[in-house]
Scaffold this motif. Sequence first.
Motif, PDB file in Angstrom:
ATOM      1  N   ASN A 163      -5.823  -6.272   2.932  1.00 16.43           N
ATOM      2  CA  ASN A 163      -4.548  -6.458   3.783  1.00 16.43           C
ATOM      3  C   ASN A 163      -3.581  -5.458   3.223  1.00 16.43           C
ATOM      4  O   ASN A 163      -3.262  -5.332   1.974  1.00 16.43           O
ATOM      5  CB  ASN A 163      -3.987  -8.010   3.204  1.00 16.43           C
ATOM      6  CG  ASN A 163      -2.633  -8.216   4.122  1.00 16.43           C
ATOM      7  OD1 ASN A 163      -2.567  -8.374   5.201  1.00 16.43           O
ATOM      8  ND2 ASN A 163      -1.601  -8.034   3.306  1.00 16.43           N
ATOM      9  N   LEU A 164      -3.081  -4.703   4.299  1.00 16.90           N
ATOM     10  CA  LEU A 164      -1.933  -3.833   3.997  1.00 16.90           C
ATOM     11  C   LEU A 164      -0.719  -4.164   4.245  1.00 16.90           C
ATOM     12  O   LEU A 164      -0.404  -4.915   5.216  1.00 16.90           O
ATOM     13  CB  LEU A 164      -2.349  -2.582   4.813  1.00 16.90           C
ATOM     14  CG  LEU A 164      -3.683  -1.782   4.612  1.00 16.90           C
ATOM     15  CD1 LEU A 164      -3.861  -0.553   5.810  1.00 16.90           C
ATOM     16  CD2 LEU A 164      -3.691  -1.074   3.365  1.00 16.90           C
ATOM     17  N   ASP A 165       0.194  -4.294   3.301  1.00 19.06           N
ATOM     18  CA  ASP A 165       1.548  -4.945   3.653  1.00 19.06           C
ATOM     19  C   ASP A 165       2.335  -4.514   4.762  1.00 19.06           C
ATOM     20  O   ASP A 165       2.638  -3.148   4.958  1.00 19.06           O
ATOM     21  CB  ASP A 165       2.282  -4.607   2.227  1.00 19.06           C
ATOM     22  CG  ASP A 165       3.473  -5.648   2.019  1.00 19.06           C
ATOM     23  OD1 ASP A 165       3.962  -6.140   3.072  1.00 19.06           O
ATOM     24  OD2 ASP A 165       4.030  -5.580   0.896  1.00 19.06           O
ATOM     25  N   ALA A 166       2.617  -5.164   5.525  1.00 22.18           N
ATOM     26  CA  ALA A 166       3.366  -5.063   6.794  1.00 22.18           C
ATOM     27  C   ALA A 166       4.765  -4.673   6.501  1.00 22.18           C
ATOM     28  O   ALA A 166       5.570  -3.852   7.386  1.00 22.18           O
ATOM     29  CB  ALA A 166       3.149  -6.151   7.835  1.00 22.18           C
ATOM     30  N   ARG A 167       5.278  -5.014   5.360  1.00 23.81           N
ATOM     31  CA  ARG A 167       6.747  -4.733   5.219  1.00 23.81           C
ATOM     32  C   ARG A 167       6.866  -3.440   4.822  1.00 23.81           C
ATOM     33  O   ARG A 167       8.058  -3.142   4.569  1.00 23.81           O
ATOM     34  CB  ARG A 167       7.287  -5.832   3.931  1.00 23.81           C
ATOM     35  CG  ARG A 167       6.927  -7.153   4.584  1.00 23.81           C
ATOM     36  CD  ARG A 167       7.124  -8.224   3.295  1.00 23.81           C
ATOM     37  NE  ARG A 167       6.222  -8.224   2.313  1.00 23.81           N
ATOM     38  CZ  ARG A 167       6.016  -8.631   1.224  1.00 23.81           C
ATOM     39  NH1 ARG A 167       6.892  -9.841   0.767  1.00 23.81           N
ATOM     40  NH2 ARG A 167       5.038  -8.489   0.361  1.00 23.81           N
ATOM     41  N   THR A 168       5.869  -2.589   4.495  1.00 26.13           N
ATOM     42  CA  THR A 168       6.056  -1.158   3.642  1.00 26.13           C
ATOM     43  C   THR A 168       6.757  -0.438   4.901  1.00 26.13           C
ATOM     44  O   THR A 168       6.512  -0.474   6.182  1.00 26.13           O
ATOM     45  CB  THR A 168       4.758  -0.557   3.648  1.00 26.13           C
ATOM     46  OG1 THR A 168       3.881  -1.429   2.704  1.00 26.13           O
ATOM     47  CG2 THR A 168       4.582   0.733   3.062  1.00 26.13           C
ATOM     48  N   THR A 169       7.870   0.354   4.500  1.00 24.29           N
ATOM     49  CA  THR A 169       8.708   1.135   5.514  1.00 24.29           C
ATOM     50  C   THR A 169       7.682   2.511   5.700  1.00 24.29           C
ATOM     51  O   THR A 169       6.758   2.811   4.992  1.00 24.29           O
ATOM     52  CB  THR A 169       9.890   1.515   4.977  1.00 24.29           C
ATOM     53  OG1 THR A 169       9.623   2.146   3.451  1.00 24.29           O
ATOM     54  CG2 THR A 169      10.515   0.214   4.615  1.00 24.29           C
ATOM     55  N   ALA A 170       8.122   3.186   6.984  1.00 25.20           N
ATOM     56  CA  ALA A 170       7.661   4.295   7.027  1.00 25.20           C
ATOM     57  C   ALA A 170       7.964   5.496   6.086  1.00 25.20           C
ATOM     58  O   ALA A 170       9.132   5.082   5.614  1.00 25.20           O
ATOM     59  CB  ALA A 170       7.991   4.718   8.556  1.00 25.20           C
ATOM     60  N   PRO A 171       7.145   6.229   5.964  1.00 24.96           N
ATOM     61  CA  PRO A 171       7.430   7.392   4.817  1.00 24.96           C
ATOM     62  C   PRO A 171       8.692   8.184   5.074  1.00 24.96           C
ATOM     63  O   PRO A 171       8.672   8.629   6.266  1.00 24.96           O
ATOM     64  CB  PRO A 171       6.116   8.279   4.830  1.00 24.96           C
ATOM     65  CG  PRO A 171       5.593   7.871   6.105  1.00 24.96           C
ATOM     66  CD  PRO A 171       5.651   6.858   6.663  1.00 24.96           C
ATOM     67  N   ALA A 172       9.331   8.316   4.209  1.00 25.49           N
ATOM     68  CA  ALA A 172      10.496   9.186   4.262  1.00 25.49           C
ATOM     69  C   ALA A 172      10.478  10.653   4.387  1.00 25.49           C
ATOM     70  O   ALA A 172       9.199  10.827   3.937  1.00 25.49           O
ATOM     71  CB  ALA A 172      11.541   9.013   3.190  1.00 25.49           C
TER      72      ALA A 172
END
Length: 437
Positions: A163-172
């Motif tokens: 499971n990959l955390d959907a709350r992870t933000t797009a890379p800066a």
Amino acid sequence: MSFQQGISGLNAAARNLEVIGNNIANANTVGAKESRVEFADVYANAALHQITSSPGMGVQIAAVTQQFGQGSIRATENPRDMAINGPGFFCVAQPGQADKAYTRNGQFQLDNQSYLTTNSGMRLQGYAVDPSTGKGSGVLGDIQLSSRGIAPQVTTTAALGINLDARTTAPAASMPAFSLTDSSSYTSSTSMTVYDQQGNEHVLSTYYRRTATDNQWDVYAALDGNAVPAVAAGGSQLPAGRLAFQANGSVDLTQSGSLDATGTLTAGDVTLNLPYPTSTLPVPPSTSTTTSPVALSFKDATQFGTAFGVTDVTQNGYGPGQLTGFSVDASGIVQARYSNGRTLAAAQVALADFRNEQGLIPVGNNLWRATTASGSPAVSAPGTGNLGSLQGGALEDSNIDLTGQLVDMISAQRAYQANAQTIKTQDQMLSTLVNLR
């Protein structure tokens, strides 16, 4: 009254005592079945018109039958012991002979050629196992359990449930390019063991980095800490694959798969060409490698709003293994266990059933032979048709009730004494007649 009735009664009672004595003697014999004497009266048929008033000529033994009821099953510490729970008989045969014998005694041993045998040297019969189905098939024959180890198998397929955390933000924009040595350049990672062609263990690591595209992740890989695919001098590591997810968090297999050097997606599994060293010597290992493809499946991957986690890791490779033991399941499959954790089907025990069990003839050594009265044996796998199931590491005790046999022995003894008394009475009557003056 004549001596004939008393003599026939004495003979029948004596035979009954013999059978009871045999039952008592075999009360602790594994797989033994209780025998029973069945009596029949005797009448003269010469004068048919007087048959209803005939006093009879005594008794005869109609049959000595065995009662094939189920004996109690007890566990043992010997994995080669087997017990039949229900109808059926083990098939055994002398080496090189087609004639079969049948037994309920599951005390089997391994001889010097790894055949399963009875204590008298007769070999247990069964079927070879089809490796593709794991089921027994073919012609009935001797069961031989190989004591050799098994060769290794190179890993060709693997699967990861993550499971990959959907709350992870797009890379800066400031996020560094992916690097195996920089944990800030990826979101999460996991590792699994894979095997090369010689059965050597290697560590396959996968790394996951969210992309600027919504619900999309790049997959990077490394074998024993070395990038896969290899990084050119001065270059940055390219992703080996890509995972895309639908709005409900399930993986989108049409948009997930392998990436080539140009970034072109091939939908399906993430295929990795793992560079295994051709030799582990000298130390450090040789730089010469041989490539082996591994299809890495992510069909069970998810993207939910919870922390990264690994729910399942499987792969089809294994190292070399040595035989450590055997076990038998309810269907008669003999499972060979190896030191590498593998369990492979080695053979399947066969059972025989008869239309008329009473027609079997006992021949000693816990064996029966088929006769025309028993009918031909119906041989099949345990648990099929009318056959019972097998229990490994257990034995079936005799079905002889020792208490009941002791009571029957008292009754038989009384019957013997009573018949002897009829002879004594007849003798007294004749003596009185002779002494008439």
